[in-house]
Design a protein around this motif. Structure first.
Motif, PDB file in Angstrom:
ATOM      1  N   PHE A 106       0.842  -1.193   0.000  1.00  0.00           N
ATOM      2  CA  PHE A 106       0.000   0.000   0.000  1.00  0.00           C
ATOM      3  C   PHE A 106       0.877   1.242   0.000  1.00  0.00           C
ATOM      4  O   PHE A 106       2.034   1.205   0.386  1.00  0.00           O
ATOM      5  CB  PHE A 106      -0.964   0.002   1.186  1.00  0.00           C
ATOM      6  CG  PHE A 106      -0.330  -0.067   2.547  1.00  0.00           C
ATOM      7  CD1 PHE A 106      -0.176   1.079   3.323  1.00  0.00           C
ATOM      8  CD2 PHE A 106       0.096  -1.276   3.089  1.00  0.00           C
ATOM      9  CE1 PHE A 106       0.394   1.020   4.592  1.00  0.00           C
ATOM     10  CE2 PHE A 106       0.663  -1.344   4.353  1.00  0.00           C
ATOM     11  CZ  PHE A 106       0.818  -0.190   5.110  1.00  0.00           C
ATOM     12  N   SER A 107       0.306   2.315  -0.470  1.00  0.00           N
ATOM     13  CA  SER A 107       1.017   3.585  -0.503  1.00  0.00           C
ATOM     14  C   SER A 107      -0.007   4.709  -0.523  1.00  0.00           C
ATOM     15  O   SER A 107      -1.190   4.486  -0.779  1.00  0.00           O
ATOM     16  CB  SER A 107       1.923   3.676  -1.735  1.00  0.00           C
ATOM     17  OG  SER A 107       1.146   3.663  -2.915  1.00  0.00           O
ATOM     18  N   ALA A 111      -5.149   7.833   1.693  1.00  0.00           N
ATOM     19  CA  ALA A 111      -4.028   8.264   2.531  1.00  0.00           C
ATOM     20  C   ALA A 111      -3.569   7.128   3.447  1.00  0.00           C
ATOM     21  O   ALA A 111      -4.274   6.128   3.635  1.00  0.00           O
ATOM     22  CB  ALA A 111      -4.421   9.486   3.367  1.00  0.00           C
ATOM     23  N   VAL A 112      -2.384   7.304   4.016  1.00  0.00           N
ATOM     24  CA  VAL A 112      -1.812   6.356   4.968  1.00  0.00           C
ATOM     25  C   VAL A 112      -1.565   7.101   6.274  1.00  0.00           C
ATOM     26  O   VAL A 112      -0.885   8.133   6.277  1.00  0.00           O
ATOM     27  CB  VAL A 112      -0.498   5.746   4.445  1.00  0.00           C
ATOM     28  CG1 VAL A 112       0.142   4.849   5.501  1.00  0.00           C
ATOM     29  CG2 VAL A 112      -0.736   4.980   3.150  1.00  0.00           C
ATOM     30  N   LEU A 113      -2.117   6.591   7.369  1.00  0.00           N
ATOM     31  CA  LEU A 113      -1.911   7.204   8.672  1.00  0.00           C
ATOM     32  C   LEU A 113      -0.665   6.610   9.316  1.00  0.00           C
ATOM     33  O   LEU A 113      -0.568   5.394   9.485  1.00  0.00           O
ATOM     34  CB  LEU A 113      -3.116   6.988   9.588  1.00  0.00           C
ATOM     35  CG  LEU A 113      -3.008   7.671  10.956  1.00  0.00           C
ATOM     36  CD1 LEU A 113      -2.930   9.188  10.815  1.00  0.00           C
ATOM     37  CD2 LEU A 113      -4.192   7.278  11.834  1.00  0.00           C
ATOM     38  N   ALA A 116      -5.803   3.858   2.759  1.00  0.00           N
ATOM     39  CA  ALA A 116      -5.011   2.792   2.135  1.00  0.00           C
ATOM     40  C   ALA A 116      -4.335   1.936   3.196  1.00  0.00           C
ATOM     41  O   ALA A 116      -4.174   0.734   3.015  1.00  0.00           O
ATOM     42  CB  ALA A 116      -3.953   3.387   1.209  1.00  0.00           C
ATOM     43  N   GLY A 117      -3.929   2.579   4.304  1.00  0.00           N
ATOM     44  CA  GLY A 117      -3.248   1.815   5.324  1.00  0.00           C
ATOM     45  C   GLY A 117      -2.904   2.633   6.551  1.00  0.00           C
ATOM     46  O   GLY A 117      -3.150   3.843   6.608  1.00  0.00           O
ATOM     47  N   VAL A 118      -2.317   1.931   7.526  1.00  0.00           N
ATOM     48  CA  VAL A 118      -1.903   2.513   8.795  1.00  0.00           C
ATOM     49  C   VAL A 118      -0.555   1.900   9.162  1.00  0.00           C
ATOM     50  O   VAL A 118      -0.381   0.685   9.069  1.00  0.00           O
ATOM     51  CB  VAL A 118      -2.932   2.216   9.914  1.00  0.00           C
ATOM     52  CG1 VAL A 118      -2.517   2.865  11.216  1.00  0.00           C
ATOM     53  CG2 VAL A 118      -4.334   2.644   9.508  1.00  0.00           C
ATOM     54  N   VAL A 119       0.384   2.759   9.563  1.00  0.00           N
ATOM     55  CA  VAL A 119       1.684   2.317  10.056  1.00  0.00           C
ATOM     56  C   VAL A 119       1.766   2.773  11.504  1.00  0.00           C
ATOM     57  O   VAL A 119       1.664   3.969  11.786  1.00  0.00           O
ATOM     58  CB  VAL A 119       2.837   2.924   9.234  1.00  0.00           C
ATOM     59  CG1 VAL A 119       4.186   2.546   9.841  1.00  0.00           C
ATOM     60  CG2 VAL A 119       2.749   2.485   7.775  1.00  0.00           C
TER      61      VAL A 119
END
Length: 154
Positions: free
Chosen positions: A31-32, A58-60, A87-90
């Motif tokens: 994901f990006s 977006a990616v949090l 899109a994703g979470v880090v």
């Protein structure tokens, strides 16, 4: 999306590589998207608040200080992220409900899991520059994640 290794080969000077070893815990390993940020410590109220808003891919990036004492995201908050187009979470910290999160169409990278809930006082900061593991995460810049790791635009 290009694999991070290939992307680094093409644009290495423009990218930071995150050396911290995150686990792939979501249903999407690749994901990006543009970065949004939350800084919090053992308190997930801001994580829930931000993931409850529309994201358009977006990616949090959540800097939880690397704490593994409590989870900063569980299945209910992850479901909010899916519903709102993230899109994703880090997460530089822990999640919980990892089996359920692993079935969701969401990229999730975290240090591990802990069933313990976090506090919900709303202490923290959103959309500020975040730095951990020697990498700077600037809101609006792009983050790329896959099985090999994480790259961030300088």
């Amino acid at each position: 999306m290009l694999l991070t290794a290939d992307l680094y080969d093409q644009r290495g000077e423009d990218l930071q590589s995150v050396p911290l070893q995150f686990l792939n815990l979501g249903g999407r390993a690749r994901f990006s998207g543009p970065i949004r940020t939350v800084t919090c410590f053992e308190d997930n109220a801001l994580v829930k608040s931000v993931l409850s808003t529309p994201a358009a891919g977006a990616v949090l990036v959540v800097d939880g200080g690397g704490s593994m004492n409590s989870a900063l995201m569980g299945d209910m908050i992850a479901e909010l992220a899916v519903q709102n187009g993230w899109a994703g979470v880090v997460i530089n910290g822990a999640i919980r409900d990892r089996v359920a999160i692993g079935t969701m169409p969401l990229g999730v990278k975290a240090l591990g899991s802990n069933p313990r809930k976090s506090s919900k006082d709303g202490v923290g900061v959103t959309d500020a520059v975040v730095e951990f593991a020697g990498v700077t995460f600037t809101p609006g810049r792009t983050i790329y994640c896959d099985e090999d790791g994480i790259l961030v635009e300088r």
